[in-house]
Design a protein around this motif. Structure first.
Motif, short mmCIF file in Angstrom:
data_model
loop_
_atom_site.label_atom_id
_atom_site.label_comp_id
_atom_site.label_asym_id
_atom_site.label_seq_id
_atom_site.Cartn_x
_atom_site.Cartn_y
_atom_site.Cartn_z
N LEU A 1 -4.87 11.94 21.20
CA LEU A 1 -5.52 11.83 19.90
C LEU A 1 -5.53 13.20 19.23
N LEU A 2 -5.20 13.23 17.95
CA LEU A 2 -5.25 14.46 17.17
C LEU A 2 -6.18 14.24 15.98
N ARG A 3 -7.22 15.05 15.89
CA ARG A 3 -8.15 14.89 14.76
C ARG A 3 -7.75 15.82 13.63
N VAL A 4 -7.67 15.24 12.43
CA VAL A 4 -7.35 15.97 11.21
C VAL A 4 -8.36 15.53 10.16
N GLY A 5 -9.29 16.39 9.82
CA GLY A 5 -10.31 16.01 8.85
C GLY A 5 -11.11 14.84 9.35
N GLU A 6 -11.10 13.73 8.58
CA GLU A 6 -11.91 12.57 8.92
C GLU A 6 -11.18 11.55 9.78
N VAL A 7 -9.91 11.77 10.06
CA VAL A 7 -9.13 10.75 10.77
C VAL A 7 -8.62 11.26 12.11
N PHE A 8 -8.20 10.30 12.93
CA PHE A 8 -7.56 10.59 14.21
C PHE A 8 -6.16 9.99 14.19
N GLY A 9 -5.18 10.76 14.61
CA GLY A 9 -3.87 10.21 14.90
C GLY A 9 -3.83 9.85 16.37
N ALA A 10 -3.24 8.69 16.70
CA ALA A 10 -3.31 8.19 18.07
C ALA A 10 -1.95 7.73 18.57
N CYS A 11 -1.70 7.97 19.85
CA CYS A 11 -0.49 7.46 20.48
C CYS A 11 -0.71 7.31 21.97
N SER A 12 -0.26 6.20 22.51
CA SER A 12 -0.32 5.98 23.95
C SER A 12 0.82 6.72 24.63
N PHE A 13 0.71 6.89 25.93
CA PHE A 13 1.81 7.47 26.71
C PHE A 13 1.71 6.98 28.14
N GLU A 14 2.76 7.22 28.89
CA GLU A 14 2.81 6.78 30.28
C GLU A 14 2.23 7.84 31.21
N ALA A 15 1.79 7.41 32.38
CA ALA A 15 1.26 8.33 33.38
C ALA A 15 2.28 9.43 33.66
N ASP A 16 1.82 10.66 33.76
CA ASP A 16 2.64 11.83 34.08
C ASP A 16 3.55 12.27 32.94
N GLU A 17 3.44 11.63 31.77
CA GLU A 17 4.28 12.02 30.63
C GLU A 17 3.72 13.23 29.90
N PRO B 1 5.03 11.29 22.19
CA PRO B 1 3.69 10.79 21.86
C PRO B 1 2.87 11.76 21.02
N VAL B 2 3.02 13.07 21.23
CA VAL B 2 2.29 14.05 20.43
C VAL B 2 2.79 14.03 18.99
N ARG B 3 4.09 13.91 18.81
CA ARG B 3 4.64 13.87 17.45
C ARG B 3 4.27 12.58 16.72
N ILE B 4 4.22 11.47 17.46
CA ILE B 4 3.80 10.21 16.84
C ILE B 4 2.33 10.31 16.43
N ALA B 5 1.49 10.89 17.28
CA ALA B 5 0.08 11.06 16.93
C ALA B 5 -0.07 11.95 15.69
N ALA B 6 0.77 12.98 15.58
CA ALA B 6 0.72 13.85 14.41
C ALA B 6 1.15 13.10 13.15
N LEU B 7 2.19 12.30 13.27
CA LEU B 7 2.67 11.51 12.13
C LEU B 7 1.61 10.50 11.72
N ASP B 8 0.98 9.88 12.70
CA ASP B 8 -0.09 8.92 12.43
C ASP B 8 -1.26 9.60 11.73
N ALA B 9 -1.62 10.79 12.20
CA ALA B 9 -2.73 11.52 11.58
C ALA B 9 -2.43 11.86 10.13
N TYR B 10 -1.21 12.30 9.87
CA TYR B 10 -0.85 12.64 8.48
C TYR B 10 -0.94 11.41 7.57
N LEU B 11 -0.31 10.33 7.96
CA LEU B 11 -0.27 9.13 7.12
C LEU B 11 -1.66 8.52 6.95
N ALA B 12 -2.49 8.62 7.98
CA ALA B 12 -3.86 8.11 7.88
C ALA B 12 -4.72 9.02 7.00
#
Length: 269
Positions: A51-67, A92-103
């Protein structure tokens, strides 16, 4: 028409979606692991999220164990979204960042196209069933329709069959559904055999989303996404392949016993 996650990322970086991602700072980074086993179930689900928090929103992405190691948090707080999106950080970190931006640019609760569904307070079982019922409400399944389910959620299997459809489940971590249906590990096989497709947002985290999207577009098949992972990312593809979306931004329903919201979107297709 946005063709891929990479193309969407490039559009965000060049300012096509609004403010520069260089203007958004990541204030907090989270590495989460939790397990779930509902009463009477035979399977324990193991979930990992960044999860990456940016202002009022969180960008989120799942990942696999040990990833991804928890130590990434210390190296990520304080960076800008542009820095993460243009890096070679794990997907997963880049997807969470993209999600945070768009949200951040358009929160789900402010979108004029979203239908808010409030999940009731209650036990994990009550909350999970309410969430899955909301997702099932997106499905338009006629008698005999073959529906590929990418990412098995047993209540969705039941919802498809209850509507007279034939469920074609696919999951990398299961061999059969709770009702005994065999689970394929070949996503393209079940997509090709289906009339419509329902898929988890976790396809964004494992890199299979682009294949899913292009396959459904090429075959003109309806594609509904249910997403905690990358819910704002999936929303960006609504006019270009995704036909329906259940978006559940963080905090997710399993992290609270109080009422919370998810947001449903539909296209005219």
């Amino acid at each position: 028409m946005t063709a891929s996650v990479a193309e969407l990322t490039a559009c965000v970086l060049d300012g096509s979606y609004g403010p520069s991602p260089a203007d958004f700072d990541i204030t907090s980074a989270f590495w989460l692991h939790h397990t779930t086993r509902l009463p009477g179930a035979a399977v324990t689900y193991r979930n990992y999220y960044v999860l990456l928090r940016v202002g009022e929103v969180f960008g989120a992405c799942s990942f696999e164990a040990d990833e991804l190691e928890p130590s990434f948090c210390a190296d990520t707080s304080g960076r800008t979204l542009a820095d993460v999106l243009s890096s070679d950080d794990p997907l997963p970190v880049r997807i969470a960042a993209l999600d945070a931006y768009l949200a951040a640019v358009e929160p789900h609760h402010e979108s004029p196209y979203a239908e808010e569904v409030v999940l009731p307070a209650g036990t994990p079982d009550v909350r999970a069933r309410a969430r899955d019922a909301a997702v099932a409400g997106l499905l338009e399944v006629a008698e005999g329709t073959k529906v590929a389910l990418i990412g098995v959620v047993n209540p969705l299997v039941d919802a498809i069959t209850a509507r007279g459809g034939t469920c074609l489940p696919c999951d990398f971590n299961l061999r059969e559904t709770a009702s005994g249906l065999p689970v394929s590990r070949d996503m393209t096989e079940v997509i090709d055999a289906a009339d419509a497709v329902v898929a988890t947002g976790m396809t964004l985290s494992n890199g299979s989303f682009d294949i899913l999207l292009s396959r459904c577009r090429e075959q003109s098949k309806p594609l509904a996404i249910y997403a905690q992972t990358g819910s704002a990312v999936a929303r960006a593809f609504l006019p270009s392949g995704v036909t329906a979306l259940s978006a559940e931004p963080f905090p997710f329903s399993q992290f609270s016993s109080r009422p919370s919201s998810l947001y449903r979107y539909r296209t005219a297709e």
